[in-house]
Design a protein around this motif. Structure first.
Motif, PDB file in Angstrom:
ATOM      1  N   PHE A 229       0.925  -1.125  -0.100  1.00 13.03           N
ATOM      2  CA  PHE A 229       0.087  -0.104   0.123  1.00 13.03           C
ATOM      3  C   PHE A 229       0.665   1.389  -0.079  1.00 13.03           C
ATOM      4  CE2 PHE A 229      -2.622  -3.165   1.823  1.00 13.03           C
ATOM      5  CZ  PHE A 229      -3.855  -3.081   1.377  1.00 13.03           C
ATOM      6  N   GLY A 230       0.232   2.265  -0.662  1.00 11.11           N
ATOM      7  CA  GLY A 230       0.957   3.447  -0.637  1.00 11.11           C
ATOM      8  C   GLY A 230       0.042   4.558  -0.200  1.00 11.11           C
ATOM      9  N   PHE A 231       0.562   5.764   0.530  1.00 13.15           N
ATOM     10  CA  PHE A 231      -0.451   6.592   0.862  1.00 13.15           C
ATOM     11  C   PHE A 231      -0.355   7.738  -0.372  1.00 13.15           C
ATOM     12  CE2 PHE A 231      -1.131  10.368   3.872  1.00 13.15           C
ATOM     13  CZ  PHE A 231      -2.617  10.145   3.973  1.00 13.15           C
ATOM     14  N   SER A 232      -1.661   8.198  -0.420  1.00 15.75           N
ATOM     15  CA  SER A 232      -1.911   9.458  -1.346  1.00 15.75           C
ATOM     16  C   SER A 232      -1.775  10.775  -0.389  1.00 15.75           C
ATOM     17  CB  SER A 232      -3.409   9.297  -2.231  1.00 15.75           C
ATOM     18  OG  SER A 232      -3.505  10.663  -2.704  1.00 15.75           O
ATOM     19  N   VAL A 233      -0.657  11.255  -0.375  1.00 13.17           N
ATOM     20  CA  VAL A 233      -0.404  12.557   0.617  1.00 13.17           C
ATOM     21  C   VAL A 233      -1.176  13.535  -0.173  1.00 13.17           C
ATOM     22  CG1 VAL A 233       1.186  14.189   1.323  1.00 13.17           C
ATOM     23  CG2 VAL A 233       1.878  11.648   0.723  1.00 13.17           C
ATOM     24  N   SER A 234      -2.210  14.053   0.952  1.00 11.03           N
ATOM     25  CA  SER A 234      -3.164  15.142   0.175  1.00 11.03           C
ATOM     26  C   SER A 234      -2.353  16.367   0.576  1.00 11.03           C
ATOM     27  CB  SER A 234      -4.122  15.004   1.187  1.00 11.03           C
ATOM     28  OG  SER A 234      -5.226  13.969   0.949  1.00 11.03           O
TER      29      SER A 234
END
Ligand SMILES: Nc1ncnc2c1ncn2[C@@H]1O[C@H](COP(=O)(O)OP(=O)(O)OP(=O)(O)O)[C@@H](O)[C@H]1O
Ligand SMILES: Nc1nc2c(ncn2[C@@H]2O[C@H](COP(=O)(O)O)[C@@H](O)[C@H]2O)c(=O)[nH]1
Length: 212
Positions: free
Chosen positions: A46-51
């Protein structure tokens, strides 16, 4: 909204590749807590979409990791330039998912996880991202308030705004079909097991065939 995924992602969908994941739910319900566990246990999956956000960083938050902390002026400029998949006003600040944030995760061949509010959910529904939608909810508004107070990140004004938004969020989340799953985050370990359970198929796809 004219957001189109890069070719790699369109191909992945055609080949039944893993779908992105949207985590939503009231502020304080435990989205980040569950997300951090998932990202730690499945580092390469998983990779986090940095807002982006216009709110001030909290102690310990890192620019570019937790959020891209920006001024309202800069964010509006980028929104107007069409650089965002979705954006929203929440508790007096702007938040948004840039196309670049999602593409950065997809470039690593990771399952992209987005943490967005209810407006984000509604706007992402208008795109062709096709994620799994999961709502993380507190056992009650009283527990939610206790968690937010104990987190010690909000002023009284901001806390009240978040509780007001939480009531609306919990009502709207009842819309049939809006979420693939609603997880009541009472016991953290139980909630985490449920999260892993719904993502098991996507994790398997991302891990690929096992070598014997
Ligand atoms: N199951 C749980 N039991 C008790 N406390 C919890 C549980 N889950 C999370 N918490 C605590 O509740 C607080 C809020 O959790 P968290 O910050 O993860 O919420 P969030 O949904 O990400 O909020 P926001 O949308 O504001 O970022 C944190 O202090 C966290 O440690
Ligand atoms: N629509 C969007 N909502 C977002 C995004 N990033 C975060 N959020 C939501 O904002 C609130 C508050 O977050 P906090 O970090 O200030 O506590 C929370 O509900 C998040 O889900 C985004 O890019 N778009």
């Amino acid at each position: 909204m004219s957001w189109r995924r890069p070719l790699g992602c369109a191909l992945a969908t055609a080949m039944q590749g893993p779908r992105p994941v949207v985590l939503s739910g009231p502020s304080g319900a435990g989205k980040s807590t569950l997300l951090k566990k998932l990202l730690k246990d499945y580092e390469n999956i998983f990779g986090f979409s940095v807002s982006h956000t216009t709110r001030q960083p909290r102690p310990g938050e890192v620019n570019g990791k937790d959020y891209h902390f920006v001024t309202r002026e800069d964010m509006l400029k980028d929104v107007n330039a069409g650089e965002f998949i979705e954006h929203a006003e929440f508790s007096g600040n702007m938040y948004g998912t840039s196309k670049a944030a999602v593409q950065a995760v997809q470039a690593q061949n990771q399952i992209c996880v987005l943490d967005v509010d209810m407006q984000g959910v509604k706007n992402i529904k208008k795109t062709d991202l096709n994620p799994i939608y999961i709502s993380i909810q507190p056992p009650s508004l009283e527990v939610l308030e206790k968690r937010l107070r104990e987190r010690q990140t909000e002023t009284e004004e901001s806390l009240q705004k978040r509780l007001k938004a939480a009531r609306v969020d919990l009502e709207l989340s009842k819309e049939p079909g809006l979420f693939n799953l609603i997880i009541i985050n009472d016991n953290l370990e139980v909630a985490y097991l449920k999260l892993k359970e719904i993502l098991a198929e996507e994790i398997k796809k991302a891990q690929g065939p096992k070598k014997s």
